[in-house]
Design an enzyme around this catalytic site. Structure first.
Site, PDB file in Angstrom:
ATOM      1  N   TYR A   1      -7.709   3.340   5.278  1.00 56.24           N
ATOM      2  CA  TYR A   1      -6.362   2.809   5.132  1.00 56.24           C
ATOM      3  C   TYR A   1      -6.255   1.420   5.760  1.00 56.24           C
ATOM      4  CZ  TYR A   1      -1.335   2.198   5.785  1.00 56.24           C
ATOM      5  OH  TYR A   1      -0.052   1.685   5.775  1.00 56.24           O
TER       6      TYR A   1
ATOM      7  N   VAL B   1       0.837  -1.207   0.000  1.00 59.65           N
ATOM      8  CA  VAL B   1       0.000   0.000   0.000  1.00 59.65           C
ATOM      9  C   VAL B   1       0.869   1.253   0.000  1.00 59.65           C
ATOM     10  CG1 VAL B   1      -1.570   1.369   1.432  1.00 59.65           C
ATOM     11  CG2 VAL B   1      -2.056  -1.044   1.024  1.00 59.65           C
ATOM     12  N   GLU B   2       1.954   1.234   0.752  1.00 63.10           N
ATOM     13  CA  GLU B   2       2.782   2.427   0.900  1.00 63.10           C
ATOM     14  C   GLU B   2       3.574   2.779  -0.360  1.00 63.10           C
ATOM     15  OE1 GLU B   2       2.762   4.582   3.226  1.00 63.10           O
ATOM     16  OE2 GLU B   2       1.543   3.532   4.707  1.00 63.10           O
ATOM     17  N   THR B   3       4.239   1.785  -0.961  1.00 65.41           N
ATOM     18  CA  THR B   3       5.160   2.111  -2.067  1.00 65.41           C
ATOM     19  C   THR B   3       5.132   1.116  -3.226  1.00 65.41           C
ATOM     20  OG1 THR B   3       7.009   0.892  -1.050  1.00 65.41           O
ATOM     21  CG2 THR B   3       6.777   3.226  -0.463  1.00 65.41           C
TER      22      THR B   3
END
Length: 346
Positions: free
Chosen positions: A327, A133-135
């Site tokens: 999130y 999800v982050e990168t």
């Protein structure tokens, strides 16, 4: 050359010169000396007292920081308030490409993920999902120079909304201290527009507090060491209270809405036992422990009917990474999809 051509060429030159002058002026309006900001000297003195960094060194660094108008724009509220839509948000993260790359990342780092799970108690799929999800497993770490982003938000935070400049000032301080203690070059490190860095997008203070030297090489490297990144994400969740066996998210059916507002009032904070939820009209379609607490999470879907899920203790822990129910639910849905896909392939 005719007089008309000469005049035409001269006019073209004048227009070009004027445009260049305007461009230079526009750029110069964005140039500021952050070292002259009212909070800069106090920041430099704190870093001198805590880290032994000469105040002149910090101020010289701040002189080299640039105001980023695009960062100011990014944190401004939209001119027209849109309706939050869970389906739109979900489609960005729980989607085929991220699932495929996640399984590849999982298989490539299986040994490390097993070790992290054994040491910290965090399921492998949850660690993989957060990095996804982050990168997207390091594909999108960010192209903003972190010094510029944090200085912009610390010293030039836009008016007309809740002022978060103090938070970013503390992160700027943590970033300069981090660079002083490590191999990082404050003039080179790049990250998100908000100053998050590395595969897991840690803010500088989180790097200092929770990052782990997973490969025991004496350097914590959240950019290039997947082992460091995996162990650090796991450590973050463990320190924030992850408990093995506690619920993450449980699918629900709303049997009657008489107590809906009461159930939604605590937001993401686990408050109600499974029995209390059942009594208040929420049917739980998953395993829970009798004494654990749950929160009813509303996933707004624009104009459509909202979806609901029960968030357990570990759902709340995921929101410590990013304080958003969207999130946390996206991370946990992605983790479920990754686990299912990998089981199908193996």
């Amino acid at each position: 050359m005719t007089t008309q051509r000469i005049l035409s060429s001269f006019a073209t030159i004048l227009i070009s010169t004027a445009l260049c002058t305007q461009a230079v002026q526009a750029q110069e309006t964005d140039k500021v000396n952050f070292a002259e900001h009212k909070n800069a000297t106090a920041l430099a003195e704190r870093l001198k007292a805590k880290e032994g960094i000469p105040a002149s060194t910090t101020l010289e660094l701040l002189k080299q920081a640039e105001l980023l108008p695009q960062v100011v724009k990014a944190v401004k509220p939209p001119k027209t308030k849109g309706v939050r839509n869970w389906d739109t948000y979900r489609s960005r993260f729980v989607e085929p490409y991220r699932i495929r790359k996640g399984v590849e990342f999982w298989d490539a780092n299986l040994g490390t993920l097993k070790e992290a799970e054994a040491k910290y108690g965090i399921p492998q799929e949850v660690i993989v999902a957060i990095i996804g999800v982050e990168t997207i497993y390091g594909q999108h770490i960010g192209n903003y120079r972190v010094l510029d982003s944090l200085a912009t938000l610390a010293f030039a935070y836009p008016e007309g909304q809740r002022d978060r400049s103090e938070f970013f000032l503390s992160e700027l301080e943590a970033f300069i201290a981090l660079c002083n203690r490590t191999h990082l070059d404050a003039l080179e490190v790049k990250g998100s527009y908000a100053g998050a860095i590395g595969l897991g997008q840690f803010m500088p203070s989180s790097w200092t507090a929770f990052a782990v030297d997973g490969d025991a090489d004496g350097i914590v490297d959240l950019f290039h060491s997947r082992r460091d990144a995996i162990f650090s994400v796991a450590n973050f969740l463990k320190v924030h209270g992850w408990e093995t066996g506690k619920a993450t998210r449980v699918l629900v059916d709303i049997e009657h809405a008489d107590n809906l507002q009461e159930l939604l009032a605590p937001d993401i904070v686990p408050t109600f036992t499974p029995a209390a939820m059942q009594q208040k009209g929420v049917k739980l379609n998953g395993e829970t422990q009798p004494d654990e607490k749950l929160a009813l999470i509303e996933l707004v879907r624009g104009e459509g009917e909202p979806a609901f899920v029960a968030g357990g203790h570990n759902f709340y822990v995921v929101t410590r990474y990013n304080r958003s129910s969207f999130y946390a639910n996206a991370v946990l849905e992605l983790s479920e999809a990754l686990k299912l896909r990998r089981e199908m392939l193996n």
